[in-house]
Design an enzyme around this catalytic site. Structure first.
Site, mmCIF file in Angstrom:
data_model
loop_
_atom_site.group_PDB
_atom_site.id
_atom_site.type_symbol
_atom_site.label_atom_id
_atom_site.label_comp_id
_atom_site.label_asym_id
_atom_site.label_seq_id
_atom_site.Cartn_x
_atom_site.Cartn_y
_atom_site.Cartn_z
ATOM 1 C CD GLU A 182 -2.982 -1.108 2.288
ATOM 2 O OE1 GLU A 182 -2.726 -0.436 3.299
ATOM 3 O OE2 GLU A 182 -4.020 -1.792 2.174
ATOM 4 C CD GLU A 204 -4.351 -5.741 2.382
ATOM 5 O OE1 GLU A 204 -5.100 -5.024 3.075
ATOM 6 O OE2 GLU A 204 -3.118 -5.633 2.380
#
Ligand SMILES: [Zn+2]
Length: 689
Positions: A151, A307
């Site tokens: 991320e 995710e």
């Protein structure tokens, strides 16, 4: 191009963090993963402090054991480079490795993502770690995918420290070559900002008032590029060791910090973390927009949902669970929008740490008595019947133009009004989806020729080359819908003079003289035809002068009453519509429906609580029909001739879907979308939670 087939089906799994658990849990984990149908786990994402407990002292024993254990159980590994959260020793040994905010605050130790992308010792330590991991596990048979960092830009997408200032100057010198060129591009004649030496140039730190707009825009571009250098470094290390293993890093959908169109070109496969709010009005639309962007970034290539939450997250003020059926429906939706992998954060819900209230595939209660586990296991079984989808394409005849450069430019200070771009794009997206359209996102310089309809909501920044690309598209027979406050500035954020949007006035057959900003509480209205329905217009209206364009709707209030609000203009072999205000979704859908019908694209009319997608498998089509309503059953009339995707049973002409229900119907050739109809929901089937 990366192919999903080596995984032998749809990827199913999670982030696995065994270092949070005692060794005797690991064997249970592997057994339960088999039970759930897990075939891939992401390993080691936050493991730096465990793998290198002291500088230069590596300990891989636990990871060796976990890799072997997973392999014994037939579970593949998406191995992380482990650099996402530097260990405390690194941040303390190198205080200037910690990033600095625009206010000059240096961030402190104790959370995650604590690194300045320009800090050379940080980069060197990260490189050494990645080399160790790549060399040790490159030959391991469980390794199937590399997960670079995690991320990027999630918490820190800009660092304003002295090292980044130096890197910014080098980036600017490479871009502009001369100070004169920079002064011209930045418009430094205003407010006495002219630079006489490169060393005078700073990041746009907190200043007395608005920093120079082009400085801010270039800073955003630099910051995305500077973090991309980190990715390139790590990807380069693993590719040198294992050129046959694909590389990804998990994106976050529409985040402001990183230009994903640019980033995605450096990956082998795109992956996404998607956390739509289950309490939001339409989680499937929120998720779907990110899903579609991921598919669009690499020309329709299938992607991995890396995710998602099995149920609730922990980081909103109020974290609603995913009620029974919603998790399954959102995963079906990801498949319909081009995903070939469905993964979760995380495998086992943590006992301690900042995300202990974030759901896991294995909840705190354990698997035996868990509603979430039952849904996880059941989905794992169901995916085996859907393997063919990994070979499907998701063809879109409509696209939304999107560009991080334009988003950044729009967000720079001192505009006529605060215009948040994402809610507007969401509204335009929802209007297209309500007409049954698969939707791509396309860059202004991207290939437009494959689309029948391109819409551009608030495309504020439009370079000359992009305008030419759009002109050619319309001239060649394409249909364009341009939204308000588009084509206003060039790539340096300088106004295009001569009536807005100066580079497209010929295509649109009009020019805009000025705008009428509508502060909160004020509105105008538009009316389609004398007897047509009136729609409220919020935030923005424009003074439009047609020069060849035909008026479809007019404003009915203020000094622009009776003047055009929505127009249509033939240009070359195509058509260009203009929408001169912030219209509600229903009015947009009306414009888009006309545009699509004229372009020969079949449409249907559906409420936001229905999600329709079509994928292509060779000469066959699959209709993915989802009822996203949380409590209401919905009945449909289906196009004729379909069979159920899973088993080839002929589909009945009508179908009822329970709340969060999903069905896949397969057709020979195209789906006759205009035959798909929502009929009245049977009251007897209406449920409530
Ligand atoms: Zn920095």
């Amino acid at each position: 191009m990366f192919e999903i087939q080596p995984f032998g089906g749809i990827i199913y799994g999670a982030d696995y963090n065994p270092e949070q658990w005692p060794r005797d849990t690991w064997r249970d984990d592997a057994r339960l993963m088999n039970e759930a149908g897990v075939n891939l786990v992401s390993l080691g994402i936050f493991s730096w402090a465990h793998l290198e407990p002291r500088p230069g002292e590596y300990d891989f024993t636990w990871l060796d054991e976990v890799m072997d254990l997973l392999h014994e159980h037939g579970i593949n590994v998406n191995l992380a480079t482990a650099t996402a959260s530097p260990p405390p020793w690194l941040s303390l040994k190198y205080p200037d490795s910690r990033p600095v905010t625009a206010d000059g605050v240096r961030l402190e130790v104790g959370a995650r993502q604590l690194y300045c992308p320009s800090h050379q010792p940080f980069r060197a330590h990260a490189r050494l770690l990645v080399e160790q991991i790549a060399q040790r596990y490159g030959p391991h048979p469980a390794l199937k995918l590399w997960h670079i960092n995690n991320e990027y830009g999630c918490h820190v997408d800009q660092c304003f420290c002295a090292l980044c200032a130096e890197a910014f100057r080098a980036w600017l010198q490479a871009k502009y070559q001369t100070l004169d060129a920079l002064n011209d591009a930045w418009g430094t004649a205003f407010w006495s900002q002219r630079y006489g030496d490169w060393a005078e140039i700073q990041p746009p730190r907190r200043a007395p008032t608005f920093a120079n707009p082009t400085q801010q825009l270039d800073w955003r571009r630099f910051s995305s590029d500077n973090i991309l250098e980190l990715y390139r470094m790590e990807a380069g290390v693993v590719r040198a060791v294992t050129p046959h293993i694909p590389v990804t890093t998990n994106f976050l959908g529409f985040i402001p910090g990183l230009d994903y169109f640019k980033w995605a070109q450096e990956e082998d496969v795109v992956s996404l973390d998607a956390y739509p709010d289950p309490a939001g009005p339409h989680p499937h639309l929120e998720a779907g927009m990110s899903y579609d962007m991921m598919r669009s970034l690499r020309g329709g290539q299938r992607w991995i949902l890396m995710e998602q939450a099995p149920s609730a997250v922990n980081w909103r003020p109020y974290n609603a669970p995913k009620r029974p059926g919603l998790m399954r429906m959102l995963n079906h939706q990801a498949l319909a929008h081009g995903a070939s992998g469905l993964m979760f954060f995380q495998w086992r819900a943590s006992r301690a740490g900042a995300e202990k209230f974030h759901s896991g595939m294995v909840q705190h209660v354990g698997p035996a008595r868990s509603r979430v586990w039952e849904e996880i296991r059941s989905l794992g079984q169901e995916l085996r019947t859907l393997t063919r989808l990994t070979g499907a394409q998701v063809p879109a005849r409509a696209a939304i133009m999107f560009d991080w450069n334009s988003w950044w430019a729009l967000n720079v200070d001192s505009k006529p009004a605060v215009l948040p771009l994402l809610p507007l794009v969401q509204k335009w997206y929802a209007a297209l989806r309500s007409l049954g359209q698969n939707v791509d996102f396309v860059h202004p310089d991207g290939d437009l020729q494959g689309y029948d309809l391109v819409v551009m909501p608030n495309q504020y920044l439009l370079a000359q080359g992009s305008a030419q690309n759009i002109r050619q598209f319309v001239d060649g027979g394409g249909t364009l819908v341009t939204g308000f406050f588009s084509g206003i500035v060039d790539e340096h954020e300088h106004i295009q003079l001569g009536g807005y949007p100066a580079l497209l006035t010929d295509v649109l057959g009009l020019w805009v003289e000025e705008w009428v900003v509508l502060p909160p509480g004020e509105h105008n209205r538009v009316r389609f035809g004398a007897q047509g329905e009136a729609h409220d217009v919020l935030h923005w209206a424009e003074v439009i002068h047609p020069e060849g364009a035909e008026t479809l709707a007019t404003f009915d209030q203020d000094f622009i009453a009776g003047q055009p609000a929505v127009t249509r203009h033939g240009y070359g072999a195509g058509r260009a519509y203009y929408v001169g205000g912030d219209l509600p979704q229903a009015a947009l859908a009306q414009v888009f429906e006309e545009a699509l019908t004229h372009a020969g694209v079949p449409t249907c009319r559906l409420p936001d609580t229905v999600s329709v997608s079509v994928s292509r498998l060779g000469g066959r089509s699959v209709l993915h029909l989802l009822n996203a309503h949380p409590t209401q059953a919905l009945a449909f009339t289906l196009p004729a001739g379909g069979v159920h995707f899973e088993d080839g049973r002929p589909a009945a002409p009508s179908l009822t879907l329970l709340p969060y229900g999903v069905t896949l119907i397969e057709f020979e050739g195209e789906v006759a979308l205009d035959e798909l109809q929502l009929t009245q929901a049977p009251a007897a089937l209406t449920l409530s939670h």
